[in-house]
Design a protein around this motif. Structure first.
Motif, PDB file in Angstrom:
ATOM      1  N   TYR A 186       0.586  -0.971   0.170  1.00 47.24           N
ATOM      2  CA  TYR A 186      -0.184  -0.041  -0.147  1.00 47.24           C
ATOM      3  C   TYR A 186       1.198   1.369  -0.303  1.00 47.24           C
ATOM      4  O   TYR A 186       1.292   1.882  -1.079  1.00 47.24           O
ATOM      5  CB  TYR A 186      -1.036   0.108   1.230  1.00 47.24           C
ATOM      6  CG  TYR A 186      -2.000  -1.293   1.010  1.00 47.24           C
ATOM      7  CD1 TYR A 186      -2.753  -1.402   0.351  1.00 47.24           C
ATOM      8  CD2 TYR A 186      -1.595  -2.743   2.515  1.00 47.24           C
ATOM      9  CE1 TYR A 186      -2.943  -2.969   0.740  1.00 47.24           C
ATOM     10  CE2 TYR A 186      -1.874  -3.627   2.593  1.00 47.24           C
ATOM     11  CZ  TYR A 186      -3.008  -3.757   1.708  1.00 47.24           C
ATOM     12  OH  TYR A 186      -3.515  -4.104   1.778  1.00 47.24           O
ATOM     13  N   ASN A 187       0.644   1.539   0.636  1.00 50.61           N
ATOM     14  CA  ASN A 187       1.536   2.772   1.821  1.00 50.61           C
ATOM     15  C   ASN A 187       1.577   3.138   2.592  1.00 50.61           C
ATOM     16  O   ASN A 187       1.350   2.546   4.064  1.00 50.61           O
ATOM     17  CB  ASN A 187       1.281   4.506   0.697  1.00 50.61           C
ATOM     18  CG  ASN A 187      -0.406   4.655   1.256  1.00 50.61           C
ATOM     19  OD1 ASN A 187      -0.641   4.625   2.748  1.00 50.61           O
ATOM     20  ND2 ASN A 187      -0.966   5.046   0.429  1.00 50.61           N
ATOM     21  N   LEU A 188       2.688   3.763   3.378  1.00 52.10           N
ATOM     22  CA  LEU A 188       3.778   4.280   4.789  1.00 52.10           C
ATOM     23  C   LEU A 188       1.913   3.999   5.111  1.00 52.10           C
ATOM     24  O   LEU A 188       2.059   4.004   6.753  1.00 52.10           O
ATOM     25  CB  LEU A 188       4.552   4.983   4.700  1.00 52.10           C
ATOM     26  CG  LEU A 188       5.103   4.573   5.758  1.00 52.10           C
ATOM     27  CD1 LEU A 188       5.837   3.719   6.154  1.00 52.10           C
ATOM     28  CD2 LEU A 188       5.959   6.298   5.777  1.00 52.10           C
ATOM     29  N   ILE A 189       1.414   5.318   4.842  1.00 51.37           N
ATOM     30  CA  ILE A 189       0.149   5.715   6.306  1.00 51.37           C
ATOM     31  C   ILE A 189      -0.738   4.660   6.054  1.00 51.37           C
ATOM     32  O   ILE A 189      -0.898   4.274   7.381  1.00 51.37           O
ATOM     33  CB  ILE A 189      -0.850   7.054   5.553  1.00 51.37           C
ATOM     34  CG1 ILE A 189       0.548   8.135   4.760  1.00 51.37           C
ATOM     35  CG2 ILE A 189      -1.897   7.273   6.705  1.00 51.37           C
ATOM     36  CD1 ILE A 189      -0.663   9.499   4.257  1.00 51.37           C
ATOM     37  N   VAL A 190      -1.115   3.861   5.725  1.00 52.23           N
ATOM     38  CA  VAL A 190      -2.450   2.633   5.365  1.00 52.23           C
ATOM     39  C   VAL A 190      -1.795   1.629   5.790  1.00 52.23           C
ATOM     40  O   VAL A 190      -2.197   0.619   6.787  1.00 52.23           O
ATOM     41  CB  VAL A 190      -2.408   2.449   3.581  1.00 52.23           C
ATOM     42  CG1 VAL A 190      -2.967   0.974   4.152  1.00 52.23           C
ATOM     43  CG2 VAL A 190      -3.115   3.250   2.692  1.00 52.23           C
ATOM     44  N   ALA A 191      -0.245   1.728   6.034  1.00 53.11           N
ATOM     45  CA  ALA A 191       0.944   0.436   6.915  1.00 53.11           C
ATOM     46  C   ALA A 191       0.105   0.678   8.351  1.00 53.11           C
ATOM     47  O   ALA A 191      -0.030   0.235   8.977  1.00 53.11           O
ATOM     48  CB  ALA A 191       1.892   0.092   6.093  1.00 53.11           C
ATOM     49  N   SER A 192       0.544   2.492   8.988  1.00 52.15           N
ATOM     50  CA  SER A 192       0.895   2.423  10.146  1.00 52.15           C
ATOM     51  C   SER A 192      -0.288   2.624  10.406  1.00 52.15           C
ATOM     52  O   SER A 192      -0.832   1.634  11.659  1.00 52.15           O
ATOM     53  CB  SER A 192       1.158   4.046  10.211  1.00 52.15           C
ATOM     54  OG  SER A 192       2.436   4.375   9.191  1.00 52.15           O
ATOM     55  N   LEU A 193      -1.633   3.110   9.464  1.00 53.86           N
ATOM     56  CA  LEU A 193      -2.780   2.551  10.358  1.00 53.86           C
ATOM     57  C   LEU A 193      -3.296   1.540  11.073  1.00 53.86           C
ATOM     58  O   LEU A 193      -3.893   1.390  11.472  1.00 53.86           O
ATOM     59  CB  LEU A 193      -3.887   3.419   8.869  1.00 53.86           C
ATOM     60  CG  LEU A 193      -4.041   4.299   8.761  1.00 53.86           C
ATOM     61  CD1 LEU A 193      -4.442   5.152   8.085  1.00 53.86           C
ATOM     62  CD2 LEU A 193      -4.065   5.500  10.462  1.00 53.86           C
ATOM     63  N   ILE A 194      -2.998   0.253   9.310  1.00 56.74           N
ATOM     64  CA  ILE A 194      -3.130  -0.903  10.172  1.00 56.74           C
ATOM     65  C   ILE A 194      -2.640  -1.778  11.249  1.00 56.74           C
ATOM     66  O   ILE A 194      -3.010  -2.134  12.166  1.00 56.74           O
ATOM     67  CB  ILE A 194      -2.913  -1.903   8.482  1.00 56.74           C
ATOM     68  CG1 ILE A 194      -3.481  -1.744   7.252  1.00 56.74           C
ATOM     69  CG2 ILE A 194      -2.685  -3.614   8.822  1.00 56.74           C
ATOM     70  CD1 ILE A 194      -3.275  -2.830   5.946  1.00 56.74           C
ATOM     71  N   VAL A 195      -1.009  -1.388  11.483  1.00 58.29           N
ATOM     72  CA  VAL A 195      -0.128  -1.803  12.551  1.00 58.29           C
ATOM     73  C   VAL A 195      -1.209  -0.824  13.716  1.00 58.29           C
ATOM     74  O   VAL A 195      -0.673  -1.440  14.546  1.00 58.29           O
ATOM     75  CB  VAL A 195       1.445  -1.409  12.449  1.00 58.29           C
ATOM     76  CG1 VAL A 195       2.165  -1.928  13.510  1.00 58.29           C
ATOM     77  CG2 VAL A 195       1.486  -2.956  11.123  1.00 58.29           C
ATOM     78  N   LEU A 196      -1.369   0.390  14.045  1.00 56.03           N
ATOM     79  CA  LEU A 196      -1.823   0.598  14.910  1.00 56.03           C
ATOM     80  C   LEU A 196      -2.613   0.459  16.012  1.00 56.03           C
ATOM     81  O   LEU A 196      -2.578  -0.194  17.088  1.00 56.03           O
ATOM     82  CB  LEU A 196      -1.959   2.519  14.715  1.00 56.03           C
ATOM     83  CG  LEU A 196      -2.692   3.527  15.689  1.00 56.03           C
ATOM     84  CD1 LEU A 196      -1.470   3.313  16.224  1.00 56.03           C
ATOM     85  CD2 LEU A 196      -2.903   4.573  14.986  1.00 56.03           C
ATOM     86  N   GLY A 197      -3.832  -0.035  14.853  1.00 52.63           N
ATOM     87  CA  GLY A 197      -4.420  -0.999  16.228  1.00 52.63           C
ATOM     88  C   GLY A 197      -4.233  -2.365  16.667  1.00 52.63           C
ATOM     89  O   GLY A 197      -3.864  -2.204  18.151  1.00 52.63           O
ATOM     90  N   PRO A 198      -3.565  -3.107  16.302  1.00 53.02           N
ATOM     91  CA  PRO A 198      -2.591  -3.893  17.132  1.00 53.02           C
ATOM     92  C   PRO A 198      -1.720  -3.246  18.259  1.00 53.02           C
ATOM     93  O   PRO A 198      -1.842  -3.958  19.344  1.00 53.02           O
ATOM     94  CB  PRO A 198      -2.013  -4.779  16.111  1.00 53.02           C
ATOM     95  CG  PRO A 198      -2.218  -4.480  14.530  1.00 53.02           C
ATOM     96  CD  PRO A 198      -3.004  -3.396  14.915  1.00 53.02           C
TER      97      PRO A 198
END
Lengths: 787, 211
Positions: free
Chosen positions: A662-674
């Motif tokens: 994806y991109n860095l923002i989407v990746a960060s958002l996915i990882v932020l939850g866990p």
């Protein structure tokens, strides 16, 4: 790939797994209940590991019973009844008894034969400092006591009564009941081979038995339990106390079995109910159950094939897998609401989900920890089985589903509320949580990383163990010294060399007593020097008084001096001793050959100060201190730290993969939850259990795996769909259910695991739509308008 | 040889005594109750002098010794040999302590856990302290009362005791006067008691009862 081809592949997969499973059944499935089998090797030195295994194998088979009554006769009658039942039981190898008349005679003969070579430490000092006089005085005293004819017969051959004195001090050190409260209201005696102890107003009769089989053998457990129940029926007024590994094993196995059924059945019922409510059709229910069944079968078979047996705690843990494996089916059927061919829609998401979960489990598998490896293998193969069933089988049986609108509305409402919370300040505020969790982690003691985490110990059993330990001084099962050397004799020399230091430990109160083989068989060097001492002090001058009193004649003395000089090489050897009835009883002190070296142990009784023992071993290269409990605990601490580091590395890797896709923002958002979820879980553990242990750390791997799945479902969707909420909602519910039940487990480790999952998944579930909106925005998808 | 002779002499004396006409019918054995004997000797004086003669098959001469015996109130006895060499033994219900000629405790035989020695020291204690009822547990007891006194004939029923003691004879009137042990191998120990009254010896023995 055509539907039929996939179906054939699925059938092949089932045939393969089923075939292996079938052959496993035929060769006998083995369910392991020994918790030690879950543990990694704790000793850096494989020698020590083997020494522990050899000692514990024996020690685990010991069972101690005590019948307690205010009436002495009741306590004895109870013990007699119990010992007669135990003797008849096939599960009992033998009862520990006093030496029989014949055995005593055999031991007496053995030591008599080597009498000129054997001196106790105190007798050696006495002979060195004061010569033969104290010995001859004692001989006279004994000879003139009323019943002495048996001793008098010995005098011509043993005028200093060396054999008698050596045997006496030996039985004093090895059989005496050295109780810490050796006061007048605590006494002990043998009545018809039963040790009766009077303590605090009650009589206790003690019986020690050795089991024929492993304490983890369920038949042995059942038959011992039957004997105990029979006892209580026959002696309602006599209290029965017991201790031994078998009782702990029995309790652990029973509680594990009941947990497997509650957790497994509970989550299964939950899944069935949810499927019926959400999809209102029998077909999705059947297919989902098939995918679960295949998953469990695959996990079970793989663990059995790889490890040769499956541990009962793996099954407890694995039964919660139901809650995770069902996710793929949920996504399939949620999408089936809007598409006739749902697989292509969800394929990317569930495949990435599987990959990320398997990465997590693979990390677990790399730990040198058999228990974790089993659980990781069980879950990973279980997920693969469920996943393959979804992608290969489900399309073959097209099913029409219609989720009730009202149910959808609930999830959509949740999404709406989440949307309004999906603001930057809120997201930034969330970042405080990891900081709080980190601070708590730094400031929590880690003394809860303990082997006892793996076993639920009923307080009653623990209390009985303490009472019995106060009555009899049994060797500590998990702490002892090991001494090794290239020959048996060198081991004996080393054992002798540490006597003074061990006596020092007793003097300073660190232990009450210790035993080792050199108490029974001195080294040949020692025996030779004692022989020279004895020889020097046996002559007409030193035995003058005995000659005068007629206890020995000069002719006999001449003969004696002759036989002493002839028996110079007549040393008592270790093998002689081991073959004797005494050696057979104390054989556990001698470990024999391990990896080309001989080893012996020093048992420790009533340990009061572990650090004193550790520092002695640190300062003495001959002693190797084995402390299984402590080693396991420190190992757990190490693994907890290691697993947190591994998790951080895994997150970084996943982040990298996602950033590329994806991109860095989407990746960060996915990882932020866990990450937030993990922080909440850590905080919850520390607040509720005031500890964060290895098992909670391991649960974080799953929280991550599932949390990332949820994020991926948003990231992978081509459009905003309410069915994602449905799938995530259902998945979260089953996860709550199965892990929520896990947190009710009596086994502390499983409880901690369940609590972490519960709090972690709940957080992920609440956060996922909030972050989902952000992911949609970042991907440029319009707000959901399907309703 | 010696043993047989002693026994033979004793037997002869017994036979002879039956033929001597006397006022009381001494040869008609009157079985009597143990507790009636125990009552008779409840006045057992605390301090005794003893003489012991051990006839041992393997030794050419018998072993002679003498000393004092103190019966303490709390079920303990002090047995002190004065000749040929001083030694002291203190026996209690759960204790057995020995002292050498310098009155130093000897730690060697801490055999209180040995079933046999426990049984034997408790038998010894029961006899000396007149606690005859206790003896029924491990012995067949025949009690005979005569006008001149009483005697007990004890035969062991307990296998552990049988290994050491064949039988025991105790006789006396208001106190125990004679004690004879016949060991399993036939060796005989005869002990005779005489009551004495000496504050000095009493105090000397009493010291061993102070812990």
């Amino acid at each position: 790939m055509s539907i039929n081809l996939r179906f054939i592949l699925w059938l092949l997969f089932i045939a393969l797994v089923g075939g292996i499973f079938y052959s496993q059944i035929n060769s006998g499935l083995k369910v392991e209940t020994n918790i030690l089998k879950l543990l990694p090797e704790t000793e850096v030195d494989p020698f020590a590991e083997k020494a522990f295994a050899r000692f514990s194998e024996n020690n685990f088979k010991n069972v101690i019973f005590a019948t307690k009554s205010e009436q002495k006769s009741d306590a004895i009658a109870g013990a007699q009844f119990l010992s007669s039942k135990l003797k008849l039981s096939a599960s009992v190898h033998s009862l520990q008894s006093q030496l029989s008349e014949e055995e005593q005679e055999a031991v007496g003969k053995l030591y008599f034969k080597h009498r000129f070579h054997l001196l106790s430490n105190s007798d050696r000092a006495l002979l060195q400092n004061k010569g033969a006089e104290p010995f001859t005085d004692y001989t006279i005293q004994m000879a003139y006591s009323p019943l002495s004819s048996q001793l008098i017969q010995l005098l011509p051959q043993d005028p200093l009564l060396l054999s008698y004195r050596y045997l006496q001090q030996m039985s004093d050190t090895s059989f005496a009941n050295k109780s810490p409260n050796n006061t007048t209201d605590h006494s002990s005696e043998f009545i018809d081979d039963i040790l009766v102890i009077y303590s605090d107003g009650a009589y206790y009769s003690m019986i020690t038995a050795t089991l024929a089989a492993s304490p983890f053998d369920s038949d042995a457990q059942a038959s011992i339990r039957q004997i105990l129940e029979g006892f209580q029926l026959n002696h309602p007024n006599t209290e029965l106390l017991f201790t031994g590994a078998i009782f702990y094993a029995q309790h652990a196995a029973a509680s594990a079995k009941s947990e497997i059924s509650t957790i497994g059945l509970g989550s299964l019922i939950g899944v069935i109910l949810l499927l019926i409510i959400a999809f209102r059709s029998v077909l999705p229910l059947t297919l989902t159950l098939v995918s679960l069944g295949v998953g469990i079968l695959a996990g079970f078979t793989a663990v059995n094939a790889f490890f040769g047996s499956i541990h009962i705690l793996t099954l407890v843990f694995g039964s919660s897998l139901v809650g995770v494996a069902v996710d793929y089916a949920f996504h399939y059927f949620a999408s089936a609401n809007e598409s006739k061919r749902p697989l292509p829609i969800i394929f990317g998401a569930i495949s990435l989900g599987l990959v990320s979960s398997v990465i997590g489990y693979a990390a677990l598998f790399t730990t040198p920890f058999p228990g974790l490896q089993q659980m990781a293998l069980f879950c990973a193969t279980g997920l693969v089985g469920a996943y393959l069933t979804v992608i290969l089988l489900f399309d073959r049986v097209p099913s029409k589903v219609q989720t009730p609108h009202k149910l959808l509305l609930v999830f959509i409402a949740h999404s709406r509320i989440s949307h309004s919370a999906s603001k930057k300040p809120f997201l930034l505020a969330l970042l405080a949580l990891p900081l709080i969790a980190l601070w708590l982690l730094m400031n929590t003691s880690d003394d809860n990383d303990n082997i006892r985490q793996l076993q639920s110990v009923p307080p009653a059993l623990h209390q009985q163990e303490k009472t019995i330990q106060d009555l009899v001084s049994a060797p500590a099962p998990n702490q002892f010294f090991v001494v090794k050397g290239p020959s048996p004799d060198q081991v004996l020399t080393k054992l002798e060399s540490v006597n003074d230091q061990l006596d020092g430990l007793i003097a300073q109160g660190a232990i009450d007593d210790y035993h080792h083989a050199a108490h029974f068989v001195p080294s040949s060097t020692q025996q030779e020097s004692d022989y020279r001492l004895v020889r020097r002090h046996t002559n007409p001058t030193t035995l003058q008084t005995l000659l005068e009193l007629g206890l020995i004649t000069s002719k006999q003395l001449e003969k004696l001096v002759q036989s002493i000089s002839e028996s110079q090489s007549n040393v008592l050897t270790l093998n002689n001793w081991l073959a004797s009835p005494l050696g057979q009883r104390f054989s556990y002190l001698w470990l024999d050959k391990i990896d080309g070296e001989y080893a012996a142990i020093i048992t420790l009784h009533n340990i009061n100060d572990i650090t004193a023992l550790e520092s002695l071993a640190d300062n003495n290269s001959t002693l190797y201190f084995i402390n299984k409990v402590e080693k396991v605990s420190s190992l757990f601490s190490q693994y907890r730290e290691l697993s947190l580091i591994m998790l951080a590395i895994a997150i970084a890797l996943i982040m990298l993969v996602l950033a590329v896709r994806y991109n860095l923002i989407v990746a960060s958002l996915i990882v932020l939850g866990p990450i937030i979820a993990a922080s909440v879980a850590i905080t919850a553990n520390i607040v509720i259990n005031s500890s964060f242990n290895l098992f909670s750390a391991l649960a974080l791997f799953l929280v991550f795996g599932i949390g990332i799945d949820y994020g991926l479902f948003y990231a992978e969707s081509k459009k905003r769909s309410p069915y994602i909420y449905l799938a995530i909602g259902l998945s979260a519910m089953t996860t709550f259910l199965s892990f929520g039940l896990l947190s009710l487990s009596a086994t502390p480790a499983i409880h901690a695991f369940g609590l972490t999952m519960l709090s972690g998944i709940l957080t992920v579930f609440v956060l996922s739509p909030i972050l989902g909106h952000q992911i949609y925005q970042a991907k440029g998808l319009k707000h959901d308008s399907s309703t | 040889m010696m043993t047989t002779l002693t026994q033979y002499t004793a037997f002869l004396l017994l036979i002879a005594s039956c033929f001597i006409p006397s006022t009381a019918n001494a040869c008609v054995d009157t079985p009597c109750e143990l507790n009636s004997i125990a009552k008779q000797i409840s006045s057992q004086p605390q301090l005794n002098e003893f003489k012991q003669l051990k006839t041992v098959a393997v030794l050419t001469q018998p072993l002679k010794s003498s000393g004092y015996l103190l019966l303490a109130d709390n079920d303990r006895v002090v047995w002190q040999t004065q000749k040929p060499i001083k030694s002291t033994t203190v026996i209690g219900p759960n204790s057995f302590k020995q002292y050498n000629k310098q009155d130093e405790a000897i730690s060697a035989p801490a055999n209180s856990n040995n079933q046999t020695s426990q049984l034997i020291s408790s038998t010894f204690l029961s006899i000396l302290s007149g606690d005859f009822e206790e003896l029924n547990t491990n012995f067949d007891v025949i009690a005979i009362c005569k006008s001149s006194g009483w005697s007990l004939n004890l035969t062991s029923t307990h296998s552990d005791i049988q290994r050491v003691i064949k039988h025991i004879e105790v006789s006396g009137n208001t106190s125990i006067q004679r004690l004879t042990f016949t060991e399993a191998n036939g060796d005989i120990t005869q002990i005779t008691f005489d009551t004495i009254d000496s504050q000095e010896i009493h105090a000397q023995l009493g010291q061993f009862l102070v812990d």
